[in-house]
Design a protein around this motif. Structure first.
Motif, mmCIF file in Angstrom:
data_model
loop_
_atom_site.group_PDB
_atom_site.id
_atom_site.type_symbol
_atom_site.label_atom_id
_atom_site.label_comp_id
_atom_site.label_asym_id
_atom_site.label_seq_id
_atom_site.Cartn_x
_atom_site.Cartn_y
_atom_site.Cartn_z
ATOM 1 N N ILE A 1 7.046 -10.572 -1.069
ATOM 2 C CA ILE A 1 8.855 -10.699 -0.425
ATOM 3 C C ILE A 1 8.819 -9.224 0.220
ATOM 4 C CG2 ILE A 1 10.864 -12.586 -0.469
ATOM 5 C CD1 ILE A 1 8.950 -14.237 -2.060
ATOM 6 N N ALA A 2 8.999 -8.810 0.844
ATOM 7 C CA ALA A 2 9.515 -8.125 1.563
ATOM 8 C C ALA A 2 10.752 -8.414 2.813
ATOM 9 C CB ALA A 2 8.689 -7.123 2.716
ATOM 10 N N GLU A 3 11.978 -8.018 1.986
ATOM 11 C CA GLU A 3 13.422 -8.492 2.507
ATOM 12 C C GLU A 3 14.511 -6.769 2.901
ATOM 13 O OE1 GLU A 3 14.915 -10.898 2.532
ATOM 14 O OE2 GLU A 3 14.421 -12.140 0.930
ATOM 15 N N GLN A 4 15.104 -7.441 4.146
ATOM 16 C CA GLN A 4 15.504 -6.962 4.707
ATOM 17 C C GLN A 4 17.134 -5.654 2.959
ATOM 18 O OE1 GLN A 4 15.923 -8.848 9.562
ATOM 19 N NE2 GLN A 4 17.704 -8.528 7.327
ATOM 20 N N ILE A 5 16.768 -4.891 2.858
ATOM 21 C CA ILE A 5 17.525 -4.274 1.536
ATOM 22 C C ILE A 5 18.810 -3.891 2.359
ATOM 23 C CG2 ILE A 5 15.771 -4.341 0.684
ATOM 24 C CD1 ILE A 5 15.942 -1.080 1.400
ATOM 25 N N GLY A 6 18.747 -3.561 3.639
ATOM 26 C CA GLY A 6 19.867 -2.457 4.177
ATOM 27 C C GLY A 6 21.214 -3.477 4.971
ATOM 28 N N ASP A 7 22.522 -2.968 5.710
ATOM 29 C CA ASP A 7 23.092 -3.913 6.596
ATOM 30 C C ASP A 7 22.385 -4.203 8.130
ATOM 31 O OD1 ASP A 7 25.065 -5.418 7.378
ATOM 32 O OD2 ASP A 7 26.155 -3.304 7.877
ATOM 33 N N PRO A 8 22.313 -5.433 8.415
ATOM 34 C CA PRO A 8 21.260 -6.035 9.688
ATOM 35 C C PRO A 8 22.319 -5.285 10.706
ATOM 36 C CG PRO A 8 21.463 -7.780 7.849
ATOM 37 C CD PRO A 8 22.217 -6.664 7.376
ATOM 38 N N LYS A 9 23.641 -5.604 11.087
ATOM 39 C CA LYS A 9 24.576 -5.427 11.856
ATOM 40 C C LYS A 9 24.332 -3.864 11.728
ATOM 41 C CE LYS A 9 27.528 -9.132 10.937
ATOM 42 N NZ LYS A 9 28.865 -9.742 10.481
ATOM 43 N N ALA A 10 24.339 -2.874 10.964
ATOM 44 C CA ALA A 10 24.481 -2.033 11.192
ATOM 45 C C ALA A 10 23.437 -0.839 11.843
ATOM 46 C CB ALA A 10 23.858 -1.000 9.374
ATOM 47 N N LYS A 11 23.644 -0.057 13.212
ATOM 48 C CA LYS A 11 22.807 0.407 13.955
ATOM 49 C C LYS A 11 21.624 1.446 13.167
ATOM 50 C CE LYS A 11 26.915 1.756 16.785
ATOM 51 N NZ LYS A 11 27.097 3.063 18.211
ATOM 52 N N GLY A 12 20.312 1.664 14.413
ATOM 53 C CA GLY A 12 18.955 1.829 14.148
ATOM 54 C C GLY A 12 18.383 0.743 13.453
ATOM 55 N N LEU A 13 17.496 0.842 13.223
ATOM 56 C CA LEU A 13 15.627 0.202 12.277
ATOM 57 C C LEU A 13 16.358 -0.920 10.992
ATOM 58 C CD1 LEU A 13 13.670 -1.065 12.070
ATOM 59 C CD2 LEU A 13 12.455 0.814 11.594
ATOM 60 N N THR A 14 16.984 -1.480 10.477
ATOM 61 C CA THR A 14 17.219 -2.098 9.579
ATOM 62 C C THR A 14 16.107 -1.525 7.987
ATOM 63 O OG1 THR A 14 18.143 -4.167 10.212
ATOM 64 C CG2 THR A 14 17.499 -3.989 8.015
ATOM 65 N N PRO A 15 15.786 -1.167 7.402
ATOM 66 C CA PRO A 15 15.151 -0.870 6.291
ATOM 67 C C PRO A 15 14.577 -2.129 5.325
ATOM 68 C CG PRO A 15 16.839 0.227 5.919
ATOM 69 C CD PRO A 15 17.452 -0.241 6.605
ATOM 70 N N ARG A 16 13.521 -1.697 5.086
ATOM 71 C CA ARG A 16 13.064 -2.981 4.251
ATOM 72 C C ARG A 16 12.159 -2.910 3.492
ATOM 73 N NH1 ARG A 16 12.655 -4.724 10.051
ATOM 74 N NH2 ARG A 16 14.247 -6.358 10.209
ATOM 75 N N GLU A 17 11.752 -3.744 2.013
ATOM 76 C CA GLU A 17 10.871 -2.876 1.482
ATOM 77 C C GLU A 17 10.309 -3.993 0.841
ATOM 78 O OE1 GLU A 17 13.560 -1.401 -2.439
ATOM 79 O OE2 GLU A 17 13.348 -0.239 -0.362
ATOM 80 N N VAL A 18 9.708 -4.388 -0.082
ATOM 81 C CA VAL A 18 9.495 -5.246 -1.177
ATOM 82 C C VAL A 18 9.602 -5.395 -2.747
ATOM 83 C CG1 VAL A 18 7.158 -6.847 -2.639
ATOM 84 C CG2 VAL A 18 6.364 -5.422 -0.326
ATOM 85 N N VAL A 19 10.370 -7.087 -3.101
ATOM 86 C CA VAL A 19 11.302 -7.223 -3.829
ATOM 87 C C VAL A 19 10.569 -8.185 -4.818
ATOM 88 C CG1 VAL A 19 13.507 -6.681 -2.301
ATOM 89 C CG2 VAL A 19 12.759 -9.062 -2.632
ATOM 90 N N LYS A 20 10.006 -8.515 -4.279
ATOM 91 C CA LYS A 20 8.920 -9.325 -5.434
ATOM 92 C C LYS A 20 7.860 -9.768 -4.559
ATOM 93 C CE LYS A 20 11.383 -13.409 -5.032
ATOM 94 N NZ LYS A 20 12.474 -15.010 -5.425
ATOM 95 N N VAL A 21 6.711 -10.039 -6.173
ATOM 96 C CA VAL A 21 5.396 -10.409 -5.188
ATOM 97 C C VAL A 21 5.126 -12.185 -7.115
ATOM 98 C CG1 VAL A 21 3.141 -10.384 -6.060
ATOM 99 C CG2 VAL A 21 5.156 -8.318 -5.555
#
Length: 861
Positions: free
Chosen positions: A79-99
């Motif tokens: 499961i890869a989640e959005q770990i940054g602020d979705p409202k922030a400018k630019g691409l939202t960082p995402r990373e796998v938070v659990k398997v």
């Protein structure tokens, strides 16, 4: 964004990747094709080319159910989640938070029942030596074992079956990987198998367990560390709930192999593998999920040491006699939720406010349980009363903080009670007062502009606005800023309205953010008490199992067994009943039977008689009553004296092993071979119809050789059922003949279900076939053939007997006691009657009742 996806997929090639995009989890390429097929989703493509760029998705708020379905089919999901602020400018960082894997699932869908979810790792420490480590991360349980010798692989497979392992890990190289893999495919069809690297990180082990629990053996530590490393890599949390490590000591309990667990239907039925129609089902009067799991564990791991068994029996006996205490405990335990899994959800930060309410309700029941047990006399109940901490301060904190019926999401607010936080209360007051402020502003603008139809509204797209119909557009002030034009109205904003919007929307955001912050603080406060609450949960589980066995004993008229020294070796059961079969009988009377096995008397009961008469039921009954006694349960009998047995072996029924290409007879011989290798003098062996899968002479020869081997070399207490009447001549000092009593009425027979001394003179196979409904012509022809064969057999025996003493003929004689069909209980009652003091009416009533009972036992009713 696709670069992010491909990078995450490269790091998790073996998992289906759920990639968070806004309100959806999206899957791409091969993952999308697999998910669409397994979940029934529709494939789409942004480029319009389904073959080149397929994708599909599921709503994030409903993702748990989809993930659970995939995991149940053996898939792993990253499961890869959005770990940054979705409202922030630019691409939202995402990373796998659990398997999420079959052995590490913490989803509500996966944990909807009380069953454990185990993941097990196997590590070969040296050629022929293996270490096994396992855990259930949803409850915090962790264990390890060591196996060596010829029986090591079988013992590993037995443990995997007992645990119903959902995930299986191998370290390489593993010489028996193919054998264990084949077993998993056959017996654990939904088990996910993964190969991992060995790990020798002692510091990782030390972070989880106290020094006294950590094994000295380096191989065992490697297995435990490798398991912990895998769990951390998949769950991606501290896993502080895994803090207690237990060693599976084979010498401390009765060992049950896979065949026995299946044949006796202890925790899983042969029909569908479910709980219904099992011993577990009969004894399960538990009130908590923790108790249900512990009862299953006790049934699969009976005790061997008499004083430990007696400690359980003392507690059960006290609860049986104290019905008011038992009833009070049952009422209190009903309100206790699954402590262990609540704590795991809190530790892994997947808990919501409803979980904290469940914890609060559970904690509220603890003072009552402790008070109810305060007067207990048995050691286990006294220890429970002393060990149940009530956590009054934590319960009061949760009561003050969390509303009674919070929402499902902790990100939407509405979970913190008024009065808990001054800052939050102030924000709530402003939010509440904003409605009246908005009304005042609307009235003021109407008076200023003279537009009576003016109104202030709100929508998610434009925010707050002032709406003026076209009929009043000529009176719109100059400071109104046009926002939107509609068919019959115009919408405007003002500086004052913009300031108000900023304040009110800011207040709502602050409320939600502050409530989540307060909730996180509460969650951390609970985590600080995680270990002591876990200890109380285990104590509650033990109390629940003891009251469950007491409730079963009181409901079903069970009695306390006497536990004899293991060296004694005797099993004496008076009027024993099969715990499962008697529950299924609604109208018929279950006929009880006696058993007396000992090393100084009958070691082997050689049981003959027709099919359907009850031989298998009787043998299973003896095994189940022995097991129940060693679990610490009362048993269905008039009385029972049990010397603990180290193993129960069963060879019952016939089935092909088509997966490995083994016939019915080969399966039978494999099971018999295992019994002859591993049974000891202290074992109980149940053998049903050995040798029937081959020719008569082959089968009879094998059956006789097996009985002789057990009698002369092993000396295990054995119940041996057979259709080979020739074997009855083996009766002697330690082998005794028994049979199922039968009453013939013309061409029909009645099976009396009574085990009596002596050998059966017939198989009654034709009678059974007639009962099954074979056509009359077939039955007539069968009887003609039988008469012919019997006449031939008589002629052959007469010819063979010329010049030989009559006693040399292999014909079983009727033994004393064959004619006695009365139950031991009936005889005891007759002997105990004081006829001289009975009134005539009492004598008539007693005689009538005994007559009715005798008729039932004789099959006349």
């Amino acid at each position: 964004m696709m670069q992010q996806y491909l990078s995450a997929k490269k790091a998790h090639p073996g998992e289906l990747l759920f990639f968070r995009l806004g309100d959806f989890y999206e899957m791409f390429f091969d993952d999308a094709k697999i998910a669409a097929k397994e979940l029934g989703l529709t494939l789409t493509s942004r480029s319009g080319d389904l073959d080149k760029n397929p994708m599909c998705g599921v709503p994030y708020h409903a993702a748990d159910s989809y993930i659970a379905r995939l995991v149940a089919k053996g898939f792993k999901v990253a499961i890869a989640e959005q770990i940054g602020d979705p409202k922030a400018k630019g691409l939202t960082p995402r990373e796998v938070v659990k398997v999420v894997t079959p052995g590490t699932a913490l989803l509500g869908e996966e944990l909807k029942d009380a069953a454990n979810v185990y993941i097990v790792l196997i590590h070969e420490t040296a050629p022929g030596c293996y270490a096994l480590a396992g855990a259930d991360i949803s409850t915090g349980e962790c264990f390890y074992a060591a196996y060596t010798g010829d029986a090591a692989v079988q013992q590993i497979q037995d443990e995997l079956y007992r645990r119903t392992a959902a995930g299986l890990l191998f370290t390489e190289p593993l010489s028996v990987a193919d054998d264990v893999r084949a077993f998993a495919v056959q017996r654990l069809p939904h088990c996910a198998i993964t190969v991992v690297a060995p790990d020798a990180d002692d510091e990782l082990i030390a972070r989880h367990f106290p020094p006294e629990e950590i094994p000295a053996d380096a191989g065992a530590r490697t297995a435990i560390a490798a398991l912990l490393r895998y769990l951390h890599a998949t769950v991606m949390a501290d896993l502080s709930q895994i803090n207690c490590l237990s060693f599976l000591d084979a010498s401390a309990g009765m060992q049950l192999d896979t065949y026995t667990l299946r044949n006796l239907e202890i925790t899983r039925s042969l029909r569908d593998g479910g709980k219904k129609h099992t011993l577990f089902d009969v004894l399960d009067f538990t009130r908590t999920p923790m108790g249900t799991r512990l009862l299953k564990s006790w049934l699969e791991h009976p005790l061997l040491v008499p004083h430990r068994i007696d400690a359980r029996l003392d507690a059960v006996a006290e609860l049986v006699s104290a019905s008011s205490l038992r009833g009070k405990l049952r009422d209190l335990l009903r309100s206790i939720y699954d402590f262990e899994r609540l704590l795991t959800r809190i530790e892994t930060q997947s808990a919501n406010a409803r979980d904290l309410v469940a914890l609060r309700v559970s904690l509220a029941a603890l003072p009552g349980v402790r008070a109810a047990l305060s007067g207990a006399k048995s050691r286990l109940l006294m220890r429970a009363a002393e060990g149940i901490e009530t956590f009054d301060d934590l319960r009061e904190l949760l009561m003050a903080a969390i509303v009674d019926e919070p929402g499902l999401s902790v990100r939407d607010g509405g979970i913190i009670r008024m009065g808990y936080s001054d800052e939050l209360d102030e924000l709530h007051r402003f939010s509440h007062d904003s409605k009246s402020l908005l009304q005042e502003m609307e009235e003021r603008e109407r008076e200023r502009t003279g537009i009576k139809t003016l109104k202030i509204g709100y929508n998610k797209v434009f925010g707050y606005y002032i709406e003026v119909r076209h009929s009043g557009s000529d009176r719109v002030p100059a400071d109104y800023i046009r926002k939107q034009t509609l068919a019959n109205a115009e919408r405007f904003i003002t500086e004052e309205l913009k300031e108000f919007e900023t304040k009110i929307l800011g207040a709502q955001e602050k409320i939600v953010a502050l409530e989540y912050s307060l909730f996180a603080e509460l969650r951390d406060r609970v985590k600080e008490r995680l270990v002591p609450i876990q200890n109380v949960a285990r104590m509650i589980a033990r109390v629940d199992v003891l009251q469950s066995m007491a409730e079963a004993a009181a409901s079903y008229r069970y009695v306390r067994p006497v536990i004899r020294p293991a060296s004694d070796g005797e099993i004496i059961i008076k009027d024993g009943r099969h715990p499962l079969v008697e529950r299924l009988l609604e109208r018929d009377l279950f006929v009880p039977n006696d058993t007396h096995l000992s090393h100084g008397g009958t070691e082997t009961m050689l049981i003959t008689g027709p099919n359907m008469a009850g031989k298998s039921t009787y043998m299973r009954q003896v095994a189940l009553l022995t097991l129940m006694a060693q679990v610490g349960s009362f048993v269905p009998a008039r009385s029972a004296q049990i010397a603990p047995v180290d193993r129960i072996f069963t060879r019952i029924g016939a089935s092909d092993d088509l997966v490995s290409g083994q016939s019915t007879f080969m399966v039978e011989m494999n099971e018999v071979a295992q019994i002859l290798r591993e049974a000891t003098r202290d074992s109980l062996v149940i053998l049903d119809e050995i040798g029937r899968g081959t020719s008569t002479f082959d089968g009879m020869s094998i059956a006789r050789a097996v009985v002789e081997h057990i009698d002369t070399r092993i000396h295990a207490k054995t119940l041996f059922a057979t259709h080979y009447h020739e074997l009855t001549e083996m009766a002697g000092e330690r082998i005794r003949n028994y049979c199922i009593a039968v009453r013939e009425k013309g061409r029909s027979v009645v099976f009396l279900r009574r085990i009596v001394a002596g050998a059966a003179d017939k198989s009654y196979g034709i009678h059974v076939a007639r009962l099954a409904g074979l056509p009359p012509k077939v039955m007539e022809r069968a009887e003609e053939i039988l008469n012919t064969l019997e006449q031939c057999a008589v002629t052959q025996r007469a010819a063979a007997a010329v010049g030989q003493p009559e006693t040399d003929l292999p014909i079983a004689a009727e033994e004393p006691g064959m004619a006695s069909l009365f139950a031991g209980g009936t005889l005891e009652e007759l002997r105990g009657l004081d006829v001289m003091t009975m009134t005539p009416l009492e004598a008539m009533n007693t005689l009538y009742r005994l007559q009715e009972q005798a008729r039932k036992e004789a099959g006349e009713r």
